[in-house]
Design a protein around this motif. Structure first.
Motif, short mmCIF file in Angstrom:
data_model
loop_
_atom_site.label_atom_id
_atom_site.label_comp_id
_atom_site.label_asym_id
_atom_site.label_seq_id
_atom_site.Cartn_x
_atom_site.Cartn_y
_atom_site.Cartn_z
N LEU A 88 -2.44 26.72 22.37
CA LEU A 88 -2.46 25.32 21.95
C LEU A 88 -3.83 25.03 21.34
CD1 LEU A 88 -1.41 22.43 21.78
CD2 LEU A 88 -2.00 22.13 24.19
N VAL A 89 -3.80 24.75 20.05
CA VAL A 89 -5.03 24.40 19.32
C VAL A 89 -4.94 22.93 18.98
CG1 VAL A 89 -6.39 24.85 17.24
CG2 VAL A 89 -5.06 26.71 18.27
N THR A 90 -5.98 22.18 19.26
CA THR A 90 -5.96 20.77 18.87
C THR A 90 -7.16 20.42 18.01
OG1 THR A 90 -5.67 18.49 19.62
CG2 THR A 90 -7.13 19.87 20.96
N GLN A 91 -6.90 19.53 17.05
CA GLN A 91 -8.01 18.96 16.27
C GLN A 91 -8.54 17.73 16.97
OE1 GLN A 91 -6.90 19.01 11.77
NE2 GLN A 91 -5.00 19.02 12.90
N ASN A 92 -7.85 17.31 18.02
CA ASN A 92 -8.22 16.06 18.69
C ASN A 92 -9.41 16.26 19.62
OD1 ASN A 92 -6.04 15.07 17.34
ND2 ASN A 92 -4.68 15.06 19.11
N VAL A 93 -10.24 15.24 19.69
CA VAL A 93 -11.40 15.31 20.57
C VAL A 93 -11.13 14.59 21.89
CG1 VAL A 93 -13.07 15.66 18.71
CG2 VAL A 93 -12.47 13.33 19.38
N ASP A 94 -9.92 14.02 22.02
CA ASP A 94 -9.57 13.39 23.31
C ASP A 94 -9.16 14.47 24.31
OD1 ASP A 94 -6.66 13.89 23.27
OD2 ASP A 94 -6.55 12.39 21.68
N ASP A 95 -8.96 14.05 25.56
CA ASP A 95 -8.60 15.01 26.61
C ASP A 95 -7.16 14.78 27.10
OD1 ASP A 95 -9.08 12.59 27.86
OD2 ASP A 95 -9.99 13.50 29.64
N LEU A 96 -6.31 14.24 26.23
CA LEU A 96 -4.97 13.89 26.69
C LEU A 96 -4.11 15.12 26.97
CD1 LEU A 96 -4.30 10.72 24.51
CD2 LEU A 96 -4.93 10.84 26.92
N HIS A 97 -4.33 16.21 26.26
CA HIS A 97 -3.58 17.44 26.61
C HIS A 97 -3.93 17.87 28.04
CE1 HIS A 97 -1.62 18.31 22.84
NE2 HIS A 97 -2.74 18.34 22.16
N GLU A 98 -5.22 17.87 28.34
CA GLU A 98 -5.64 18.31 29.69
C GLU A 98 -5.09 17.36 30.75
OE1 GLU A 98 -7.60 18.22 27.06
OE2 GLU A 98 -8.85 20.02 27.01
N ARG A 99 -5.14 16.04 30.46
CA ARG A 99 -4.67 15.08 31.46
C ARG A 99 -3.16 15.17 31.65
NH1 ARG A 99 -7.87 10.21 29.17
NH2 ARG A 99 -6.29 8.99 30.23
#
Ligand code: APR
Length: 237
Positions: A88-99
């Motif tokens: 899983l690669v994200t361009q997002n700087v949020d932590d919603l995947h982790e949460r």
């Protein structure tokens, strides 16, 4: 050493839109009248660090007050089932995947919840406002910048991503406009090396033409049903 992933998923701002995090290039993609390109550069930080800190401090606070949505949750479910077979690669700087429960997330554009010291280069956790100039936990200098990748800087993890794109069977892009390289070119690399490619996005993007298949709709609906297909067997795309 991990196995070569079978599936590479790339996410962009669109996956967090239904959580209430504004995207960059949709109708409301301006911040106090600034184009994101005008605040997200090393030159902007050098010229006006306060404005850049206000931008990222504001985004850090905004993200802290929202929650993951069914699209993030579905990808966490996929990881729980596939383990190292998923990257899983994200361009997002949020932590919603982790949460949502994803444990291995490659943040190619960095993370709001991390800072980097301009004096000693150490990366550290950043939960509060950087405009307050907190000291670097490693060297004590008050020279922290957000640990996000700005325009003109090298994204994180490109070697690992390239190797995965070359070896994967399937590449899926979710909620990204395809306006920013190198991520916009991942579909071409994956396709050139034989992967099936799928785009899940609200609207046609700048790279739609390069995918084998595009499904248009909200990530909160499209992603859970795609994950169900993958985990349900059959011949998913
Ligand atoms: N579901 C799915 N897709 C959506 C949704 C939704 N609910 N809402 C918006 N989208 C789509 C939009 O149609 C658009 O194509 O998400 C995409 C968001 O595009 P951008 O705002 O350009 O975000 P992204 O592609 O992630 O930007 C890439 O640009 O500024 C930099 O570093 C920043 O990582 C960012 C990079």
């Amino acid at each position: 050493m991990t196995a070569t992933p079978r599936i590479v998923v790339l996410t962009g701002a669109g996956i967090s839109a239904e959580s209430g995090v504004p995207t960059f290039r949709d109708a409301d993609g301006l911040w106090e009248g600034h184009l994101v390109e005008d605040v997200a550069t090393p030159e902007a930080f050098e010229r006006d660090p306060e404005t850049v800190h206000r931008f990222y401090d504001g985004r850090r606070r905004a993200v802290a007050s929202v929650a993951p949505n069914p699209a993030h949750e579905a990808l966490a479910r996929l990881e729980a089932a596939l383990g190292d077979e998923l990257l899983l690669v994200t361009q997002n700087v949020d932590d919603l995947h982790e949460r949502a429960g994803s444990r291995r997330v490659l943040h190619m554009h960095g993370e709001l919840l991390r800072a980097r010291c301009l004096a000693c280069e150490q990366r550290s956790e950043a939960t509060g406002d950087l405009i307050e100039e907190p000291p670097c936990p490693a060297c004590g200098e008050r020279m922290l910048r957000p640990d996000v990748v700005w325009f003109g800087e090298m994204p994180y993890g490109l070697d690992e991503i390239d190797a995965a794109l070359v070896g994967c069977e399937r590449f899926v892009a979710i909620g990204t406009s395809g306006a920013v390289h190198p991520a916009a070119g991942f579909v071409l690399t994956a396709a050139a090396f034989g992967a099936a490619t799928l785009e899940l996005n609200l609207a046609v993007s700048e790279i739609t033409e390069f995918f084998d298949e595009t499904r248009l709709g909200r990530a909160g609906e499209l992603v859970p049903s795609w994950v169900d297909e993958v985990l349900g067997g059959g011949a998913p795309r």
